[in-house]
Design an enzyme around this catalytic site. Structure first.
Site, PDB file in Angstrom:
ATOM      1  N   CYS A  81      -9.708 -16.741 -23.508  1.00  0.00           N
ATOM      2  CA  CYS A  81     -10.481 -15.529 -23.825  1.00  0.00           C
ATOM      3  C   CYS A  81      -9.727 -14.706 -24.857  1.00  0.00           C
ATOM      4  O   CYS A  81      -9.352 -13.559 -24.634  1.00  0.00           O
ATOM      5  CB  CYS A  81     -10.726 -14.729 -22.540  1.00  0.00           C
ATOM      6  N   CYS A  92     -14.007 -22.264 -20.869  1.00  0.00           N
ATOM      7  CA  CYS A  92     -13.740 -21.162 -19.937  1.00  0.00           C
ATOM      8  C   CYS A  92     -14.422 -21.411 -18.592  1.00  0.00           C
ATOM      9  O   CYS A  92     -15.620 -21.688 -18.541  1.00  0.00           O
ATOM     10  CB  CYS A  92     -14.236 -19.843 -20.524  1.00  0.00           C
ATOM     11  N   CYS A 151     -20.372 -14.922 -17.319  1.00  0.00           N
ATOM     12  CA  CYS A 151     -19.783 -13.912 -18.215  1.00  0.00           C
ATOM     13  C   CYS A 151     -20.898 -13.154 -18.939  1.00  0.00           C
ATOM     14  O   CYS A 151     -21.680 -13.747 -19.689  1.00  0.00           O
ATOM     15  CB  CYS A 151     -18.860 -14.592 -19.220  1.00  0.00           C
ATOM     16  N   CYS A 192     -14.854 -20.304 -25.336  1.00  0.00           N
ATOM     17  CA  CYS A 192     -15.786 -20.171 -24.215  1.00  0.00           C
ATOM     18  C   CYS A 192     -16.213 -21.537 -23.664  1.00  0.00           C
ATOM     19  O   CYS A 192     -16.556 -21.656 -22.483  1.00  0.00           O
ATOM     20  CB  CYS A 192     -17.004 -19.359 -24.635  1.00  0.00           C
ATOM     21  N   GLU A 248       9.130  -8.986 -18.555  1.00  0.00           N
ATOM     22  CA  GLU A 248       7.989  -8.096 -18.764  1.00  0.00           C
ATOM     23  C   GLU A 248       8.276  -7.048 -19.822  1.00  0.00           C
ATOM     24  O   GLU A 248       7.401  -6.684 -20.600  1.00  0.00           O
ATOM     25  CB  GLU A 248       7.587  -7.433 -17.442  1.00  0.00           C
TER      26      GLU A 248
END
Length: 348
Positions: free
Chosen positions: A190, A200, A206, A197, A35
């Site tokens: 995205c 998606c 959305c 899209c 991370e």
DNA sequence: AAGACGGGGGC
DNA sequence: GCCCCAGTCTT
């Protein structure tokens, strides 16, 4: 609606796993390392650093007992070098004060240096399955588009609002899978530009997709301003040795090594008398390089390298005269490494 | 609340 | 060029 969001998202993620070097680990040390490496850094860029870090420092004790300079060298090229410093400091605290055991509560994780809200939530959820939503560039983007949120994400109000939305959406029964799925969706579908899209799983609900303003979201209120800096690096060879110095300024490239530096204004150039005045000694300029330009997020660096000879010279205390074959052992900014590889055929 | 901090890649 | 990236810290 929120249930639908979670269900579609998790279902999608089950079919679209990315193959990455840290797959399926629950080791908090590995997750922490990953991370921090990935803070403001693309997965493709960070993956190899992650691999070399877990190889060089397989556990927190190895990292804690390594020298800071060694960690900087391992970090070289990744940028945001304070991450390396904080990583090392935190490793030492875990090793020396926490008996090599990584904290397993959000608040305790958040207190560690170099760990902010995002990273604390990531470690808490990925390593310990605690119900904290990760809020990063990907999740800001997905949430702002899906819910059509037009509050700027780079304001205090925006951050607070998105944090609330993110935690309301979180699947508290499987926070690790949910967080990972949302991040993956943001990274692969995205995307900031040219979002996919068509592929998606969330597009039908959305708001931005249905309003046809996907590319306008998320909204940022601040504009990036780029300033120029003009750096003159002095290459002073003496008997197969060369001078370098470590940056002490609390600014760009703090702690990294460089050739002795004279910073000038745009129109200024350095001359032999300028140098003789600046330092005590007689300078002779042998060669002046072309200008090397490096464009950073907030800065444009224009650097020149000057081959210089000096006599009657007392070097400043912070200059190091190092054997020329050994210069690669030190950690440098990219612009120096570029120069070394061009001028001296050092492969970086 | 605003700045500072790197380097790589997409377009 | 400009924008963005698995953000955090300092002022």
């Amino acid at each position: 609606m929120s249930t639908n969001f979670k269900k579609s998202l998790i279902q999608w993620s089950n079919d679209h796993k990315r193959s990455l070097p840290w797959q399926n680990t629950k080791n908090p040390y590995f997750i922490w390392l990953r991370e921090v490496i990935l803070q403001q850094t693309r997965v493709e860029q960070g993956a190899n650093y992650y691999k070399s870090f877990i190889e060089k420092y397989p556990n927190v004790e190895n990292l804690a007992t390594a020298s800071l300079e060694d960690v900087y060298k391992s970090w070289e090229g990744l940028g945001y070098y304070s991450r390396a410093k904080n990583l090392h400091e935190t490793a030492k605290i875990i090793h020396e004060q926490l008996n090599d055991i990584f904290p397993n509560q959000y608040e305790a994780i958040l207190k560690l240096k170099g760990i902010g809200e995002y990273t604390a939530a990531a470690i808490a959820s990925f390593a310990y399955d605690l119900p904290y939503a990760t809020l990063d560039g990907n999740t800001y983007r997905v949430l702002s588009r899906y819910f059509g949120i037009e509050i700027p994400i780079d304001t205090t109000e925006g951050k607070k609002y998105f944090k609330q939305v993110a935690n309301e959406c979180l699947d508290t029964h499987q926070p690790a899978q949910y967080n990972q799925a949302l991040i993956d969706l943001g990274a692969t579908i995205c995307k900031p530009k040219n979002p996919q899209c068509d592929h998606c799983p969330l597009s039908s609900n959305c708001v931005a997709y249905n309003n046809n303003n996907i590319e306008q979201l998320p909204i940022k209120s601040k504009k990036i301003i780029i300033q120029e800096r003009f750096l003159n690096f002095l290459l002073i060879h003496i008997n197969e040795h060369i001078f370098i110095q470590q940056r002490k300024e609390k600014d760009i490239w703090q702690h990294l090594f460089q050739f002795p530096l004279v910073e000038t204004l745009e129109n200024e150039t350095i001359s032999e008398s300028f140098l003789s005045h600046y330092y005590s000694g007689n300078f002779q300029i042998l060669e002046e390089s072309e200008i090397y330009t490096q464009i950073l997020t907030h800065r444009k660096i224009k650097a020149k390298f000057w081959e210089v000879k000096v006599s009657n010279f007392q070097a400043p205390k912070d200059w190091l005269l190092v054997p020329f074959e050994q210069i690669k052992k030190f950690s440098y900014p990219k612009i120096i490494r570029d120069y070394l590889s061009i001028r001296y055929n050092y492969i970086y």
